[in-house]
Design an enzyme around this catalytic site. Structure first.
Site, PDB file in Angstrom:
ATOM      1  N   ASP A 100     -42.952  10.921 -53.232  1.00 33.88           N
ATOM      2  CA  ASP A 100     -42.677   9.499 -53.435  1.00 33.88           C
ATOM      3  C   ASP A 100     -42.331   8.815 -52.107  1.00 33.88           C
ATOM      4  OD1 ASP A 100     -42.060   7.374 -55.449  1.00 33.88           O
ATOM      5  OD2 ASP A 100     -40.076   7.495 -54.535  1.00 33.88           O
ATOM      6  N   GLU A 147     -47.306   9.556 -51.179  1.00 37.90           N
ATOM      7  CA  GLU A 147     -47.427   8.127 -51.439  1.00 37.90           C
ATOM      8  C   GLU A 147     -47.052   7.422 -50.142  1.00 37.90           C
ATOM      9  OE1 GLU A 147     -45.819   4.601 -54.385  1.00 37.90           O
ATOM     10  OE2 GLU A 147     -44.430   6.030 -53.515  1.00 37.90           O
ATOM     11  N   HIS A 161     -48.541   4.115 -62.390  1.00 38.15           N
ATOM     12  CA  HIS A 161     -47.418   3.583 -63.168  1.00 38.15           C
ATOM     13  C   HIS A 161     -46.728   2.393 -62.493  1.00 38.15           C
ATOM     14  CE1 HIS A 161     -45.800   6.042 -60.053  1.00 38.15           C
ATOM     15  NE2 HIS A 161     -44.592   5.597 -60.300  1.00 38.15           N
ATOM     16  N   ASP A 162     -47.243   1.966 -61.351  1.00 39.05           N
ATOM     17  CA  ASP A 162     -46.612   0.851 -60.630  1.00 39.05           C
ATOM     18  C   ASP A 162     -47.442  -0.428 -60.644  1.00 39.05           C
ATOM     19  OD1 ASP A 162     -44.389   2.301 -59.776  1.00 39.05           O
ATOM     20  OD2 ASP A 162     -45.421   3.027 -57.983  1.00 39.05           O
ATOM     21  N   ASP A 219     -43.532  15.401 -59.045  1.00 37.09           N
ATOM     22  CA  ASP A 219     -43.184  14.267 -58.192  1.00 37.09           C
ATOM     23  C   ASP A 219     -41.896  14.614 -57.455  1.00 37.09           C
ATOM     24  OD1 ASP A 219     -43.120  11.516 -57.308  1.00 37.09           O
ATOM     25  OD2 ASP A 219     -44.156  11.009 -59.175  1.00 37.09           O
TER      26      ASP A 219
HETATM   27  C1  NOJ Z   1     -42.711   4.556 -55.727  1.00 40.67           C
HETATM   28  C2  NOJ Z   1     -42.831   4.938 -57.171  1.00 40.67           C
HETATM   29  O1  NOJ Z   1     -44.183   5.092 -57.497  1.00 40.67           O
HETATM   30  C3  NOJ Z   1     -42.143   3.864 -57.962  1.00 40.67           C
HETATM   31  O2  NOJ Z   1     -42.351   3.995 -59.340  1.00 40.67           O
HETATM   32  C4  NOJ Z   1     -40.676   3.914 -57.627  1.00 40.67           C
HETATM   33  O3  NOJ Z   1     -40.020   2.858 -58.288  1.00 40.67           O
HETATM   34  C5  NOJ Z   1     -40.452   3.789 -56.121  1.00 40.67           C
HETATM   35  N1  NOJ Z   1     -41.343   4.615 -55.361  1.00 40.67           N
HETATM   36  C6  NOJ Z   1     -39.047   4.175 -55.763  1.00 40.67           C
HETATM   37  O4  NOJ Z   1     -38.892   5.560 -55.904  1.00 40.67           O
END
Ligand code: NOJ
Length: 520
Positions: A212, A267, A329-330, A109
């Protein structure tokens, strides 16, 4: 659509990231080798045999770099070192070597849009207005009455995206927590430094990166207000600037300096698939981009038909390869969102038979639900602890961790442990394994065309085809049984509930059932 898709794939040599199934590891919660309650790199290495047995092709490891952990690693204070809680660079090298020995690719990542406020770059930048690193971040004066520089909102905590630095009297921009200042990619020295962080890991042999919130690196230097009606949306969900594409082309050139098809999945958490598609560029930006709109779709046939059609309509014309993801994970796990194991099983058939690269999130193969986290154990600033609960490896009371993990267990840790489900031929884990095995052996499923066929209400049927290899998928989103008619004799190769595999398909579909069919 199908003919054009097949022709395109026949021409090109298919790179690994188009054929692969990628398995996301959230390292704090995957496997704990030193029994301190937090997962680590040595833990991941110890489970590579499991991942090879399962049949995935690549792992993506969420951040393990040095970090004050305000956002559990997405606040990086050193891009080129491993946080001691996860191990050492030697552990990382050993992990890559061990993964490659098993033919597993490793993606890591990369967090390019912001650093931690403890990163030495920010510590320097905030020291004085004339510090040489000042312009590495985004600073603005307050208005005459102390007003904020604009109306942008940060993600998390419903706060504004600006924090006043008392020492120097200016605001700095942060799209996420105040402890995550945005890097200023309009500063060439930042671009160069971040390219160097890529090279650092490419030199160590990584096969690629998950980048990210990569659409958030470019900023309009004028930092204009957003329309008032949008001002409650976190700005990073709106920030879609042309300059980012220039940055992505330069990043792609860094990856292309290396042999072996190094790849980047971005992402891009913008609101539409059309916006996401732009980040593939002309095949010169991201190799893959996450497309989150389907992840937010309800478990119903019609919205899914539309997402499948839209993905093809938007990505095919620009030769962009789709990706599919249901959990990470979000977000709440899809087992939790969809409400039953039967649906989670049908969703596995969906995810692993659509056209594109699937991303699995650790533990979905166990049918894990989100943990219920009591208030005193909440640690995430944005309510994401539930989906980050630890993976139960064994049926024993410590579930293979040797210590109380940093978050509570997901529901039914004993029954849903790897150990228990591996022994049960009818488990969801064994279903994932059969699907991954079937996918690997079928050119149609790996890279074939996809055609949606006519289907009764509540059901989707699609055909995958390549070089004479053909599969049909029937998925009943409804909670009632139904019948479908297909032309030609078909045999059930994989059934989401395990029923009738190897037998001829009669046209009957059970409630919440999905079938992978092969011509008889
Ligand atoms: C996206 C990530 O998937 C998330 O977990 C993170 O908190 C934010 N970006 C900030 O980096």
């Amino acid at each position: 659509m199908a003919k054009a898709q097949e022709k395109r794939m026949a021409k090109a040599q298919v790179p690994w990231w188009q054929r692969a199934v990628v398995y996301q590891i959230y390292p704090r919660s995957f496997c704990d080798a030193n029994a301190d309650g937090v997962g680590d790199l040595a833990g991941i290495e110890s489970r590579l045999d499991y991942l090879a047995w399962l049949g995935v092709d690549a792992i993506w490891i969420s951040p393990f770099f040095r970090s004050p952990m305000k956002d559990f690693g997405y606040d990086v204070s050193d891009y080129c070192d491993v946080d001691p809680v996860f191990g050492t660079l030697d552990d990382f090298d050993a992990l890559v070597a061990a993964a490659h020995q098993r033919d597993l690719r490793v993606m890591i990542d990369w967090v390019p849009a912001h650093t931690s406020d403890q990163h030495p770059w920010f510590v320097e930048a905030r020291a004085s207005r004339d510090n040489p690193k000042r312009n590495w971040y985004v600073w603005r004066d307050p208005g005459p009455k102390g007003e904020l520089p604009n109306n942008w909102r940060a993600a998390f905590l419903k706060k504004r995206a600006w924090t006043l630095d008392e020492t120097t009297g200016q605001f700095y921009l942060h799209s996420f927590l105040a402890e995550q200042p945005d890097l200023n990619w309009n500063e060439p020295a930042v671009v160069e430094a971040m390219h160097q962080t890529l090279r650092f890991w490419l030199d160590r042999g990584v096969d690629g990166f998950r980048a990210d919130v990569v659409h958030n690196i470019g900023k309009d230097p004028a930092l204009p207000d957003v329309e008032e009606r949008l001002a409650k949306i976190p700005h990073c969900a709106l920030n879609d600037e042309d300059i980012t594409h220039e940055h992505l082309r330069a990043i792609r050139r860094v990856l292309d300096e290396y042999d072996g098809d190094r790849a980047m999945v971005g992402e891009v958490s913008l609101l539409s698939t059309e916006q996401v598609a732009a980040y593939y560029g002309k095949g010169d930006e991201l190799h893959l981009s996450f497309n989150f709109p389907p992840l937010f779709a309800p478990w119903e046939a019609e919205p899914w038909r539309q997402h499948i059609e839209r993905s093809a309509a938007v990505l095919d014309p620009i030769d962009a390869w789709p990706s599919w993801v249901l959990s990470n994970h979000d977000q709440k796990r899809h087992r939790t969102r969809y409400g039953s194991e039967a649906r989670a099983r049908a969703a596995a058939v969906l995810l692993l038979t659509l056209r594109g690269t699937p991303f699995l999130y650790m533990g979905e193969e166990l049918g894990l639900e989100d943990a219920v986290v009591p208030p005193e154990r909440v640690v995430d600033p944005s309510d994401r602890d539930g989906c980050r609960a630890p993976v139960p490896w064994t049926a024993a009371s410590d579930h293979g961790w040797g210590a109380e993990p940093w978050l509570p267990w997901p529901p039914e840790p004993e029954a849903r442990s790897v150990e228990t489900l591996r022994e049960d031929p009818e488990s969801i884990l064994q279903l994932y394994r059969r699907l991954l095995g079937a996918r690997r052996q079928s050119p149609a499923l790996l890279t074939g065309s996809l055609t949606l066929l006519a289907s009764p209400e509540g059901v989707l049927i699609w055909e995958r085809s390549r070089d004479g290899d053909r599969r049909t998928v029937v998925l009943n989103f409804a909670s009632q049984a139904c019948t479908v008619e297909l032309s030609g004799e078909q045999r059930i190769e994989v059934a989401s509930d395990g029923c009738g595999e190897g037998e001829p398909f009669t046209g009957n579909l059970a409630a919440d059932q999905a079938l992978l069919l092969k011509p008889a």
